[in-house]
Write a protein that holds these residues in place. Sequence first.
Motif, PDB file in Angstrom:
ATOM      1  N   LEU A 236     -21.733 -36.677  75.930  1.00 47.63           N
ATOM      2  CA  LEU A 236     -22.595 -36.901  77.086  1.00 47.63           C
ATOM      3  C   LEU A 236     -23.993 -36.460  76.660  1.00 47.63           C
ATOM      4  CD1 LEU A 236     -22.998 -37.676  80.033  1.00 47.63           C
ATOM      5  CD2 LEU A 236     -22.345 -35.343  80.663  1.00 47.63           C
ATOM      6  N   ASP A 237     -24.908 -37.387  76.603  1.00 47.25           N
ATOM      7  CA  ASP A 237     -26.248 -37.134  76.075  1.00 47.25           C
ATOM      8  C   ASP A 237     -27.071 -36.370  77.107  1.00 47.25           C
ATOM      9  OD1 ASP A 237     -28.909 -37.273  75.176  1.00 47.25           O
ATOM     10  OD2 ASP A 237     -28.564 -39.201  74.192  1.00 47.25           O
ATOM     11  N   TYR A 238     -27.182 -35.054  76.910  1.00 47.57           N
ATOM     12  CA  TYR A 238     -27.862 -34.229  77.911  1.00 47.57           C
ATOM     13  C   TYR A 238     -29.355 -34.511  77.977  1.00 47.57           C
ATOM     14  CZ  TYR A 238     -27.827 -31.244  73.727  1.00 47.57           C
ATOM     15  OH  TYR A 238     -27.906 -30.774  72.450  1.00 47.57           O
ATOM     16  N   ALA A 239     -29.942 -35.040  76.922  1.00 48.94           N
ATOM     17  CA  ALA A 239     -31.357 -35.424  76.986  1.00 48.94           C
ATOM     18  C   ALA A 239     -31.537 -36.620  77.916  1.00 48.94           C
ATOM     19  CB  ALA A 239     -31.897 -35.730  75.599  1.00 48.94           C
ATOM     20  N   LEU A 240     -30.654 -37.624  77.785  1.00 51.26           N
ATOM     21  CA  LEU A 240     -30.723 -38.789  78.677  1.00 51.26           C
ATOM     22  C   LEU A 240     -30.419 -38.396  80.118  1.00 51.26           C
ATOM     23  CD1 LEU A 240     -29.025 -41.661  76.633  1.00 51.26           C
ATOM     24  CD2 LEU A 240     -31.444 -41.419  77.229  1.00 51.26           C
ATOM     25  N   VAL A 241     -29.413 -37.535  80.311  1.00 54.21           N
ATOM     26  CA  VAL A 241     -29.071 -37.070  81.655  1.00 54.21           C
ATOM     27  C   VAL A 241     -30.262 -36.336  82.257  1.00 54.21           C
ATOM     28  CG1 VAL A 241     -27.617 -35.490  82.983  1.00 54.21           C
ATOM     29  CG2 VAL A 241     -26.582 -36.970  81.244  1.00 54.21           C
ATOM     30  N   SER A 242     -30.871 -35.445  81.492  1.00 51.86           N
ATOM     31  CA  SER A 242     -32.023 -34.685  81.991  1.00 51.86           C
ATOM     32  C   SER A 242     -33.162 -35.606  82.399  1.00 51.86           C
ATOM     33  CB  SER A 242     -32.514 -33.703  80.926  1.00 51.86           C
ATOM     34  OG  SER A 242     -31.529 -32.749  80.633  1.00 51.86           O
ATOM     35  N   ASP A 243     -33.476 -36.565  81.541  1.00 54.59           N
ATOM     36  CA  ASP A 243     -34.543 -37.518  81.863  1.00 54.59           C
ATOM     37  C   ASP A 243     -34.226 -38.306  83.128  1.00 54.59           C
ATOM     38  OD1 ASP A 243     -35.983 -36.719  79.636  1.00 54.59           O
ATOM     39  OD2 ASP A 243     -35.421 -38.465  78.412  1.00 54.59           O
ATOM     40  N   ARG A 244     -32.963 -38.682  83.286  1.00 54.40           N
ATOM     41  CA  ARG A 244     -32.581 -39.471  84.461  1.00 54.40           C
ATOM     42  C   ARG A 244     -32.668 -38.649  85.740  1.00 54.40           C
ATOM     43  NH1 ARG A 244     -32.844 -42.549  87.963  1.00 54.40           N
ATOM     44  NH2 ARG A 244     -31.266 -44.077  88.569  1.00 54.40           N
ATOM     45  N   VAL A 245     -32.259 -37.386  85.686  1.00 60.76           N
ATOM     46  CA  VAL A 245     -32.341 -36.509  86.853  1.00 60.76           C
ATOM     47  C   VAL A 245     -33.803 -36.309  87.251  1.00 60.76           C
ATOM     48  CG1 VAL A 245     -31.949 -34.153  87.689  1.00 60.76           C
ATOM     49  CG2 VAL A 245     -30.147 -35.352  86.424  1.00 60.76           C
ATOM     50  N   VAL A 246     -34.656 -36.029  86.282  1.00 59.72           N
ATOM     51  CA  VAL A 246     -36.080 -35.843  86.564  1.00 59.72           C
ATOM     52  C   VAL A 246     -36.663 -37.111  87.181  1.00 59.72           C
ATOM     53  CG1 VAL A 246     -38.360 -35.503  85.511  1.00 59.72           C
ATOM     54  CG2 VAL A 246     -36.437 -34.055  84.825  1.00 59.72           C
ATOM     55  N   GLY A 247     -36.422 -38.248  86.545  1.00 56.80           N
ATOM     56  CA  GLY A 247     -36.938 -39.516  87.046  1.00 56.80           C
ATOM     57  C   GLY A 247     -36.431 -39.858  88.432  1.00 56.80           C
ATOM     58  N   CYS A 248     -35.166 -39.580  88.669  1.00 60.16           N
ATOM     59  CA  CYS A 248     -34.565 -39.855  89.970  1.00 60.16           C
ATOM     60  C   CYS A 248     -35.259 -39.069  91.079  1.00 60.16           C
ATOM     61  CB  CYS A 248     -33.074 -39.522  89.921  1.00 60.16           C
ATOM     62  SG  CYS A 248     -32.201 -39.737  91.483  1.00 60.16           S
ATOM     63  N   LEU A 249     -35.438 -37.771  90.860  1.00 62.57           N
ATOM     64  CA  LEU A 249     -36.050 -36.936  91.901  1.00 62.57           C
ATOM     65  C   LEU A 249     -37.542 -37.209  92.049  1.00 62.57           C
ATOM     66  CD1 LEU A 249     -34.072 -33.650  91.286  1.00 62.57           C
ATOM     67  CD2 LEU A 249     -33.993 -35.096  93.341  1.00 62.57           C
ATOM     68  N   GLN A 250     -38.204 -37.584  90.965  1.00 59.44           N
ATOM     69  CA  GLN A 250     -39.621 -37.934  91.070  1.00 59.44           C
ATOM     70  C   GLN A 250     -39.809 -39.225  91.849  1.00 59.44           C
ATOM     71  OE1 GLN A 250     -40.854 -37.772  86.943  1.00 59.44           O
ATOM     72  NE2 GLN A 250     -41.615 -35.681  87.199  1.00 59.44           N
ATOM     73  N   GLN A 251     -38.919 -40.167  91.652  1.00 60.17           N
ATOM     74  CA  GLN A 251     -38.998 -41.428  92.391  1.00 60.17           C
ATOM     75  C   GLN A 251     -38.564 -41.244  93.835  1.00 60.17           C
ATOM     76  OE1 GLN A 251     -36.469 -44.552  90.907  1.00 60.17           O
ATOM     77  NE2 GLN A 251     -37.430 -46.104  92.173  1.00 60.17           N
ATOM     78  N   LEU A 252     -37.530 -40.475  94.060  1.00 61.43           N
ATOM     79  CA  LEU A 252     -36.961 -40.291  95.394  1.00 61.43           C
ATOM     80  C   LEU A 252     -37.899 -39.527  96.325  1.00 61.43           C
ATOM     81  CD1 LEU A 252     -34.380 -40.700  97.117  1.00 61.43           C
ATOM     82  CD2 LEU A 252     -33.597 -38.492  96.238  1.00 61.43           C
ATOM     83  N   GLN A 253     -38.565 -38.500  95.823  1.00 67.78           N
ATOM     84  CA  GLN A 253     -39.421 -37.637  96.631  1.00 67.78           C
ATOM     85  C   GLN A 253     -38.717 -37.229  97.931  1.00 67.78           C
ATOM     86  OE1 GLN A 253     -43.306 -39.458  97.108  1.00 67.78           O
ATOM     87  NE2 GLN A 253     -43.712 -39.369  94.929  1.00 67.78           N
ATOM     88  N   PRO A 254     -37.603 -36.515  97.808  1.00 71.78           N
ATOM     89  CA  PRO A 254     -36.795 -36.218  98.997  1.00 71.78           C
ATOM     90  C   PRO A 254     -37.478 -35.245  99.953  1.00 71.78           C
ATOM     91  CG  PRO A 254     -36.027 -34.928  97.142  1.00 71.78           C
ATOM     92  CD  PRO A 254     -37.074 -35.866  96.609  1.00 71.78           C
ATOM     93  N   LYS A 255     -37.183 -35.407 101.214  1.00 70.95           N
ATOM     94  CA  LYS A 255     -37.614 -34.417 102.203  1.00 70.95           C
ATOM     95  C   LYS A 255     -36.700 -33.199 102.123  1.00 70.95           C
ATOM     96  CE  LYS A 255     -39.619 -37.782 105.341  1.00 70.95           C
ATOM     97  NZ  LYS A 255     -39.471 -38.476 106.611  1.00 70.95           N
ATOM     98  N   LEU A 256     -35.411 -33.437 101.973  1.00 69.71           N
ATOM     99  CA  LEU A 256     -34.418 -32.369 101.955  1.00 69.71           C
ATOM    100  C   LEU A 256     -33.774 -32.232 100.583  1.00 69.71           C
ATOM    101  CD1 LEU A 256     -32.534 -33.094 105.312  1.00 69.71           C
ATOM    102  CD2 LEU A 256     -34.373 -31.435 104.918  1.00 69.71           C
ATOM    103  N   LEU A 257     -33.541 -30.999 100.168  1.00 69.81           N
ATOM    104  CA  LEU A 257     -32.810 -30.754  98.919  1.00 69.81           C
ATOM    105  C   LEU A 257     -31.416 -31.357  98.986  1.00 69.81           C
ATOM    106  CD1 LEU A 257     -33.791 -27.054  98.151  1.00 69.81           C
ATOM    107  CD2 LEU A 257     -34.739 -29.140  97.155  1.00 69.81           C
ATOM    108  N   GLU A 258     -30.806 -31.319 100.155  1.00 70.06           N
ATOM    109  CA  GLU A 258     -29.466 -31.873 100.331  1.00 70.06           C
ATOM    110  C   GLU A 258     -29.430 -33.357  99.960  1.00 70.06           C
ATOM    111  OE1 GLU A 258     -29.843 -28.444 103.287  1.00 70.06           O
ATOM    112  OE2 GLU A 258     -31.160 -29.998 102.479  1.00 70.06           O
ATOM    113  N   HIS A 259     -30.456 -34.088 100.382  1.00 71.15           N
ATOM    114  CA  HIS A 259     -30.522 -35.517 100.067  1.00 71.15           C
ATOM    115  C   HIS A 259     -30.735 -35.730  98.567  1.00 71.15           C
ATOM    116  CE1 HIS A 259     -31.231 -39.767 100.531  1.00 71.15           C
ATOM    117  NE2 HIS A 259     -32.457 -39.660 100.047  1.00 71.15           N
ATOM    118  N   GLY A 260     -31.640 -34.963  97.989  1.00 73.11           N
ATOM    119  CA  GLY A 260     -31.879 -35.073  96.558  1.00 73.11           C
ATOM    120  C   GLY A 260     -30.632 -34.798  95.744  1.00 73.11           C
ATOM    121  N   ALA A 261     -29.886 -33.761  96.123  1.00 78.56           N
ATOM    122  CA  ALA A 261     -28.657 -33.405  95.403  1.00 78.56           C
ATOM    123  C   ALA A 261     -27.611 -34.512  95.507  1.00 78.56           C
ATOM    124  CB  ALA A 261     -28.101 -32.087  95.942  1.00 78.56           C
ATOM    125  N   GLU A 262     -27.443 -35.076  96.694  1.00 72.69           N
ATOM    126  CA  GLU A 262     -26.458 -36.152  96.879  1.00 72.69           C
ATOM    127  C   GLU A 262     -26.784 -37.365  96.024  1.00 72.69           C
ATOM    128  OE1 GLU A 262     -23.569 -36.255  98.373  1.00 72.69           O
ATOM    129  OE2 GLU A 262     -23.707 -34.330  99.414  1.00 72.69           O
TER     130      GLU A 262
END
Length: 118
Positions: free
Chosen positions: A52-78
């Motif tokens: 499991l490529d942790y560099a790719l996973v890390s980049d995807r998590v960062v990109g996901c949350l930057q794009q999502l801009q969640p109001k709630l941490l709960e939503h971001g985590a889901e």
Amino acid sequence: MADSVLIEGLMIETVVGVYDWEREVTQTLVADLEMAWDNRVPGASDNVADALDYALVSDRVVGCLQQLQPKLLEHGAEVVARVLQQEFGVGWVRLKLRKPGAVPAAQSVGVCIERGVR
């Protein structure tokens, strides 16, 4: 299977929060992830293609949350948990998502979720 892959202290700069002023600035989130993964194959092969490529996973998590801009941490985590399961084939994930400095008397506040079957 008790194997897992860890990513701890992943820092994400993004817009997050419910207040008007929070929607105009970036803040730091910190993510800790534990993902079920059979490490026997990459352990035997010593081939990154089997891991499991942790560099790719890390980049995807960062990109996901930057794009999502969640109001709630709960939503971001889901959303992050769903992305990890769908895009990386992670069957189980434990995700802690924290917002340092959100409460002056606390080092950080956050949520912890587990999704999937270990």
